[in-house]
Design an enzyme around this catalytic site. Structure first.
Site, PDB file in Angstrom:
ATOM      1  N   GLY A  12      20.230 -74.314 -14.291  1.00 26.34           N
ATOM      2  CA  GLY A  12      21.524 -73.678 -14.496  1.00 26.34           C
ATOM      3  C   GLY A  12      21.360 -72.529 -15.466  1.00 26.34           C
ATOM      4  CD  GLN A  18      21.907 -70.066 -20.765  1.00 22.06           C
ATOM      5  OE1 GLN A  18      22.352 -70.442 -19.685  1.00 22.06           O
ATOM      6  NE2 GLN A  18      20.873 -70.657 -21.352  1.00 22.06           N
ATOM      7  CB  CYS A  59      19.419 -75.080 -23.607  1.00 24.59           C
ATOM      8  SG  CYS A  59      20.409 -73.581 -23.473  1.00 24.59           S
ATOM      9  CG  LEU A  60      16.659 -71.946 -18.849  1.00 21.85           C
ATOM     10  CD1 LEU A  60      16.926 -71.032 -17.663  1.00 21.85           C
ATOM     11  CD2 LEU A  60      15.240 -72.486 -18.796  1.00 21.85           C
ATOM     12  CG  HIS A 115      24.006 -77.375 -20.551  1.00 20.73           C
ATOM     13  ND1 HIS A 115      23.152 -77.995 -21.449  1.00 20.73           N
ATOM     14  CD2 HIS A 115      23.657 -76.055 -20.566  1.00 20.73           C
ATOM     15  CE1 HIS A 115      22.350 -77.093 -21.984  1.00 20.73           C
ATOM     16  NE2 HIS A 115      22.619 -75.902 -21.465  1.00 20.73           N
ATOM     17  CD  GLU A 116      24.201 -73.748 -17.433  1.00 25.61           C
ATOM     18  OE1 GLU A 116      24.387 -72.698 -18.078  1.00 25.61           O
ATOM     19  OE2 GLU A 116      23.142 -74.390 -17.495  1.00 25.61           O
TER      20      GLU A 116
END
Ligand code: ZN
Length: 199
Positions: free
Chosen positions: A43, A48, A91-92, A133-134
């Protein structure tokens, strides 16, 4: 376009609704998927990649060979939350950090797709976790904010290192300073539209 690391101000920005769904936005979404797969994510939220817009993408399979699993959420709203589930998240924007996060087990989400069509979906399991989360990202919330103090403490050193690394880049002029970045975010947010994707 690139995935911005913590503590980039975009990650703490409350994103605004998108005002136009057009070819430019579709190009941005393609680029977001490319970045997400390259980073092995499932995601990715627009902030981000430095865009303070209410948009995120999901492919719960994480496989670019499974494009049928790709879902784009524009101006999403979570309508219903049911049950509780604890599961591991990463998380990225926070590489190498993983922890169990409490989420609703099942949600109903409403959003627009890339053709501007509204849709509504009832989701559970991993997809429900990713969407929550997103959706948090769009409000400037990171999964580490949802941990208790003890769980969060394990990341204190890593977060400090990331902060130092980001500040170092700003000092060297490789990244704009926080005020300039915030101005850039405000400018995009005032239009509700993404500028054309740049490399
Ligand atoms: Zn994330």
């Amino acid at each position: 376009m690139q995935i911005v690391p913590f503590p980039h101000p975009a990650l703490r920005f409350k994103s605004v609704d998108i005002t136009r769904i057009d070819d430019n936005l579709r190009a941005i979404v393609r680029e977001m998927f490319r970045l997400m797969y390259a980073a092995k994510g499932i995601g990715l939220a627009a902030n981000q990649v430095g865009l303070p817009l209410r948009l995120f993408i999901v492919n719960a399979s994480g496989e670019k060979e499974e494009p049928d699993e790709e879902v784009v959420f524009i101006n999403p709203v979570i309508r219903n939350r049911k049950g509780h589930a604890l599961g591991e998240e990463g998380c990225l924007s926070l590489p190498g950090m993983y922890a169990d996060v409490a989420r609703a087990e099942e949600i109903v989400v409403e959003a627009f797709d890339l053709e501007g069509q509204p849709f509504r979906a009832k989701v559970d399991e991993l997809a429900a976790r990713v969407i929550q989360h997103e959706a948090d990202h769009l409000d400037g919330v990171l999964f580490i904010d949802r941990l208790d103090d003890v769980s969060r403490a394990q990341f204190a050193e890593k977060l400090k290192q990331m902060q130092a690394g980001f500040f170092e880049q700003q000092t060297q002029g490789a990244v704009l300073n926080d005020d300039e970045l915030r101005q850039q975010l405000e400018q995009i947010a005032s239009t509700g539209q993404a500028p054309p994707p740049s490399k």
